[in-house]
Design an enzyme around this catalytic site. Structure first.
Site, PDB file in Angstrom:
ATOM      1  N   GLN A 621       0.685   6.558  -3.442  1.00 35.07           N
ATOM      2  CA  GLN A 621      -0.621   6.510  -2.807  1.00 35.07           C
ATOM      3  C   GLN A 621      -1.351   5.276  -3.288  1.00 35.07           C
ATOM      4  OE1 GLN A 621      -2.995  10.028  -3.215  1.00 35.07           O
ATOM      5  NE2 GLN A 621      -4.599   9.292  -1.865  1.00 35.07           N
ATOM      6  N   TYR A 624      -4.733   1.775   0.712  1.00 38.73           N
ATOM      7  CA  TYR A 624      -4.467   1.804   2.149  1.00 38.73           C
ATOM      8  C   TYR A 624      -4.230   3.227   2.627  1.00 38.73           C
ATOM      9  CZ  TYR A 624      -2.133   0.606   6.579  1.00 38.73           C
ATOM     10  OH  TYR A 624      -1.774   0.505   7.897  1.00 38.73           O
ATOM     11  N   LYS A 626      -1.462   6.971   1.944  1.00 36.40           N
ATOM     12  CA  LYS A 626      -0.360   7.630   1.244  1.00 36.40           C
ATOM     13  C   LYS A 626       0.987   7.117   1.749  1.00 36.40           C
ATOM     14  CE  LYS A 626      -3.003  11.854   0.406  1.00 36.40           C
ATOM     15  NZ  LYS A 626      -3.109  13.313   0.636  1.00 36.40           N
ATOM     16  N   VAL A 627       1.999   7.230   0.901  1.00 36.67           N
ATOM     17  CA  VAL A 627       3.355   6.818   1.236  1.00 36.67           C
ATOM     18  C   VAL A 627       4.269   8.035   1.152  1.00 36.67           C
ATOM     19  CG1 VAL A 627       5.247   5.245   0.710  1.00 36.67           C
ATOM     20  CG2 VAL A 627       2.890   4.535   0.276  1.00 36.67           C
ATOM     21  N   LYS A 641       4.273   4.399   5.253  1.00 34.65           N
ATOM     22  CA  LYS A 641       2.937   4.160   4.710  1.00 34.65           C
ATOM     23  C   LYS A 641       1.918   4.523   5.787  1.00 34.65           C
ATOM     24  CE  LYS A 641       1.563  -0.139   3.978  1.00 34.65           C
ATOM     25  NZ  LYS A 641       1.383  -1.445   3.312  1.00 34.65           N
ATOM     26  N   ASP A 737      -0.580 -11.526  -3.589  1.00 39.26           N
ATOM     27  CA  ASP A 737      -0.744 -10.300  -4.381  1.00 39.26           C
ATOM     28  C   ASP A 737       0.567  -9.911  -5.067  1.00 39.26           C
ATOM     29  OD1 ASP A 737      -2.181  -8.236  -5.495  1.00 39.26           O
ATOM     30  OD2 ASP A 737      -1.889  -6.877  -3.798  1.00 39.26           O
TER      31      ASP A 737
END
Length: 944
Positions: A621, A624, A626-627, A641, A737
């Site tokens: 998570q 953006y 939860k996965v 995602k 990033d």
């Protein structure tokens, strides 16, 4: 089913009809000229996320158009628009001249969008305007003279755009303005002395191209509290001595302005709390008169000041930083500065005297534990005694970027049907509520260290918002260039799980309209975003039925059809749960995204793959969403995602990631399988990588630590993936990033770089064929990994990725996080190497390793992390050096194809130069966070 719907609708209409007919006769509409103006405004805007879908029908005021707020009463029979607030909606396009027809407007707010073009001069016709908020866009061109006609304007914010040309002299007619924020543009020419007649509190014009003299007349400004002019070019100009007479001044910041002459005597400024005159050509001695006892920050570094350090710096009880480094000061190191200070809680003092000519140190020099003294580069450190060697290590004074930490409780999980969270400050243990998210930034704080002021800030803000202290939680904060303090706040309801609609609208209105004023020490603030999450409120409500009437109508309708509606509701809920169908939209086409070879999935396919998004399938998570681990119909394992509802940055990052990953194909980049783009859902579908993220394997919870060969090969794979982005992608890409949690590992521990939501395309040649060396952009990324030069200049280059990857290399070698409890990994490793303690910081979980390889790997990592961009290696040089080290690893030919069979014992048996050491720096404290930006999504296990 159809008959039931018909009966339900009929019952509701029968109950509503007398009220609707009665109200329609008295119903007011918006002034037609203003309706036409809004239509023209809408035609100039590009709305990729369909944020303005309510603008497509009905009347602006009576149909709740998003961001449109109207007057409740008027004298001409029409409703008039009072506020146009379109904060952070991912809008692009340009501002329409027809905005000038909104003649009753008080607030015009387009902050934090992607608007281009110039500011229409017609805005100068809106003489009723109080707030003009256009900051955080890409506006260009000159400032219109006509803005000076806005005699009622209280706040002008055009900062963080690309506006050029001079500041119009007509701005001297803004006789009501209190806040002029024009920083971070390309304004040029001299600051008009005529502005001195304004009642301005805060004048922020830093980071422009202004020149000429500093206006002497500013000393006559009766209300000026903050004068911030950093990073301009007042070459050959001295600081007027009359600035020492600005009795209201709280902050004077003139950093890097090419100023000459001497430091003015500011002892007659009774409330001065922050002084920064660094990086100029100031000379002469430091004034010896006593400064205000309110002062927290004195930065005079990087000048040509001489003489001794005066005694007037003693007896300043609130001092946090005294920075005099890189001058020509001589004499003795002072030892009395901290004598009158009381160090309680988080209070600390930093004295930076590096790179001067200080030759002596008092006997028994023993500063308290909360005082940091830096003496590197002074003669006193030559052949220094053991008692002062600790003060002679080189350091950069950095502001901490940590978030507050809270003790954890053993509590049951919060409900999952809405965005429930635990309030860490709640007096009721384990209570769950749905908070409001607030992006909040102090634009010119009068402090340099936040922790000692956190409680004062919380008390100040909650009292102004009429909230209890426990309702505010500072989730995270970080210092940005300026310096500015970026925070993400959460506001929790009191003694209930949800705010009511009235309270949500009140809080949003108070913050967005600047109806509160923080204590002077915190300076001006700005609202970056106001995240509703699960809350749904209308854009405005100006006329039509009252809430009481609506409640009565709805209650009557419900009473008349309650049995039928209950039956139909149960049937509909069951049907939708099993056979959810959502109308599709083509938002991706609006972005012209290339999606060749990327499959578009339906919501039903995603729900089936994850067992209706069961908690058991969730593997991560982030900001953006939860996965989930999913299994497609063809039995392919994928990571899904799923964007959270109400995510403000979701759509932009969603489209950015699809656009980039659909055309990037490399062994060391995560592969995009497809996406789901239903009407209220956005999901990205990746290849599933069973070994999670690199960060997982470096944490204290890792069950099987990585040996050196595995770590080196992960580093090499990561570097190759980034090299592909920099040199082979067309056009090249800067990732922006790179961090350990964004490097994922497949079943054989092959590294794959992930998360391209913040990535930017590299610059392309201009019309003359010149290739710019950087992309100018707002700073985003993760503290601890951010390139210092990018952080200060906003210039993103390929070497910014090199720096971030260098930090990852240091993580691989030490197991440390980039920032833990204020300790920066680059600084800690550098100091260890300089003091000959290199092998003491190597990760103790990596029991055996070839020392020569480790030394070369560590040397490469530190080269990548050099502060100066030009002194870092390119990514191709990084790859070559890693390959060279790889060839030195014993039995390297068996790696990496069979990682599952590699053990650390094999490494130990193969290397005659292996060492076994312990790492005193490794921490098992789970509270240290490597993610401190509410705009930056994060995750731990799978692609985010």
């Amino acid at each position: 089913m159809l008959e039931a719907h018909v009966l339900l609708y009929a019952a509701v209409l029968v109950a509503l009809s007398p009220y609707l007919l009665r109200d329609s006769a008295a119903h007011k509409t918006t002034d037609p000229s203003e309706v036409n103006a809004l239509s023209a405004v809408r035609s100039r805007l590009i709305d990729p996320t369909n944020s303005l879908k309510t603008w497509n029908s009905g009347d602006p005021c009576s149909s709740n158009w998003r961001g449109v707020f109207c007057y409740n009463t008027t004298n001409d029979g029409y409703l008039h628009i009072q506020k146009l607030q379109l904060l952070k909606l991912n809008l692009s396009g340009s501002l329409a001249p027809e905005l000038g027809l909104l003649s009753h407007l008080k607030i015009l707010d387009f902050m934090w969008n992607n608007l281009t073009g110039s500011i229409p001069k017609e805005i100068g016709n809106i003489t009723s305007l109080h707030l003009l908020l256009l900051n955080g866009n890409q506006l260009s061109g000159f400032l219109p003279e006509e803005i000076g006609n806005l005699s009622n304007l209280n706040r002008l914010q055009i900062d963080e755009n690309q506006i050029s040309g001079p500041i119009p002299k007509s701005f001297a007619n803004l006789r009501s303005v209190k806040h002029l924020h024009m920083n971070n543009n390309s304004l040029s020419g001299q600051i008009p002395p005529e502005l001195s007649v304004l009642p301005v509190f805060h004048l922020l014009v830093d980071n422009n191209n202004l020149s000429g003299n500093l206006p002497l007349e500013f000393s006559e400004m009766p209300n000026l509290k903050i004068l911030q002019l950093d990073n301009n070019n007042f070459s050959g100009t001295s600081i007027p001595t009359s600035y020492g007479n600005i009795s209201s001044l709280l902050k004077l910041s003139l950093r890097n302005c090419s100023l000459q002459g001497s430091v003015p005597d500011l002892s007659r400024v009774p409330q001065l709390g922050y002084l920064d005159l660094s990086r100029n050509q100031l000379n002469g001695p430091i004034p010896t008169n006593k400064l205000s006892t309110n002062i927290t920050t004195i930065i005079l570094s990087h000048n040509s000041l001489n003489g001794t350090i005066p005694a007037n710096f003693s007896g300043l009880p609130n001092l946090q930083i005294l920075s005099l480094d890189n001058n020509r000061l001589d004499g003795s190191v002072p030892s009395t500065i901290w004598n009158d200070m009381t160090f309680v809680g988080n209070k600390s003092l930093t004295l930076d005297f590096q790179n001067n000519s200080l030759a002596n140190i008092p006997n028994a020099f023993n500063p308290p534990a909360n005082v940091t003294v830096l003496l590197y580069g002074n003669p006193v450190c030559t052949n220094a005694q053991e008692s002062i060697i600790q003060f002679c290590q080189p350091q950069n004074v950095e502001q901490a970027s940590e978030s507050p930490t809270n003790s954890t409780r053993s509590c049951p999980s919060c409900p999952t049907d809405r965005d429930y969270e635990r309030n860490p400050n709640s007096p009721m243990p384990c209570s769950c509520a749905v908070p409001l998210g607030v992006g909040f930034r102090l634009k010119s704080p009068g402090i340099s260290d936040f922790p000692p002021y956190i409680k004062a800030f919380e008390i100040d803000l909650t009292s102004l918002l009429d909230l209890f202290l426990y309702q505010l939680y500072i989730e995270q904060y970080m210092w940005e260039s300026g310096p500015r303090l970026n925070m993400h706040l959460k506001l929790f309801p009191s003694n209930t799980s949800l705010f009511n609609e009235t309270e949500v609208m009140r809080l949003q209105g108070v913050l967005a309209a600047w109806e509160i004023t923080l204590s002077d020490v915190f300076g001006p603030y700005e609202l970056l975003n106001f995240t509703l999450g699960s809350y749904e409120i209308p854009g405005s409500s100006a006329s039509g039925l009252s809430k009481g009437a609506l409640v009565g109508i709805l209650m009557g309708a419900i009473a008349g059809a309650i049995i039928l509606s209950a039956t139909v509701t149960v049937l509909i809920v069951r049907r939708n749960w099993k056979y959810r169908t959502i109308s599709k939209r083509s938002s991706l086409s609006k972005f012209s995204i290339k999606i060749d070879g990327v499959k578009r999935f339906t919501f039903e396919e995603m729900a089936t793959a994850t067992n209706n998004f069961s908690d058991s399938t969730q593997v991560g998570q982030g900001g953006y969403g939860k996965v989930y681990k999913g299994v497609l119909a063809d039995r392919t394992l994928v990571a899904i995602k799923r964007a959270e509802e109400g995510s403000l940055q979701g759509s932009k990052e969603f489209c950015t990631e699809i656009e980039l990953l659909s055309r990037l194909h490399h062994r060391n980049l995560v592969s995009l399988v497809g996406y789901c783009d239903d009407s209220d859902e956005q999901m990205l579908v990746y290849e599933f990588l069973p070994n999670g993220s690199l960060r997982d394997h470096l944490s204290a919870k890792a069950t099987e630590p990585l040996n050196f060969a595995m770590r080196l090969h992960i580093a090499l794979g990561s570097a190759k993936g980034i090299l592909y982005l920099h040199t082979e992608a067309d056009p090249p890409i800067f990732h922006r990033d790179i961090k350990a949690s964004n490097i994922l590992l497949d079943s054989k521990f092959v590294a794959k770089v992930a998360d391209f939501g913040l990535s930017r395309l590299a610059p392309v040649p201009d019309v003359e064929g010149v290739l710019p060396g950087y992309v100018s952009t707002v700073v985003k990324g993760t503290p601890g990994y951010l390139d210092p030069e990018y952080f200060l200049t906003h210039k993103l280059t390929d070497k910014s990725d090199v720096y971030s990857l260098g930090v990852v290399f240091l993580e691989l070698l030490t197991g440390m996080k980039p920032i833990v409890h204020g300790k920066n990994i680059v600084r800690e490793v550098t100091m260890a190497c300089q003091s000959g303690k290199m092998f003491e910081i190597i990760d103790s979980n990596m029991s055996f390793y070839p020392s020569e390889c480790v030394e070369k790997f560590l040397s490469l990592a530190l080269k990548c992390c050099r502060e100066e961009t030009d002194s870092r290696p390119s990514m191709s040089e990084v790859v070559r050096e890693l390959e060279s080290i790889w060839r030195m690893v014993p039995d390297a030919n068996v790696y990496p194809s069979e990682y599952s069979e590699i053990s650390s014992n094999k490494m130990s048996k193969s290397s005659s130069t292996s060492l076994m050491i312990e790492n005193p720096f490794t921490s098992s404290d789970p509270s240290g966070s490597d993610h401190v930006d509410n705009n930056i999504p994060s995750a731990t296990v799978a692609p985010r």
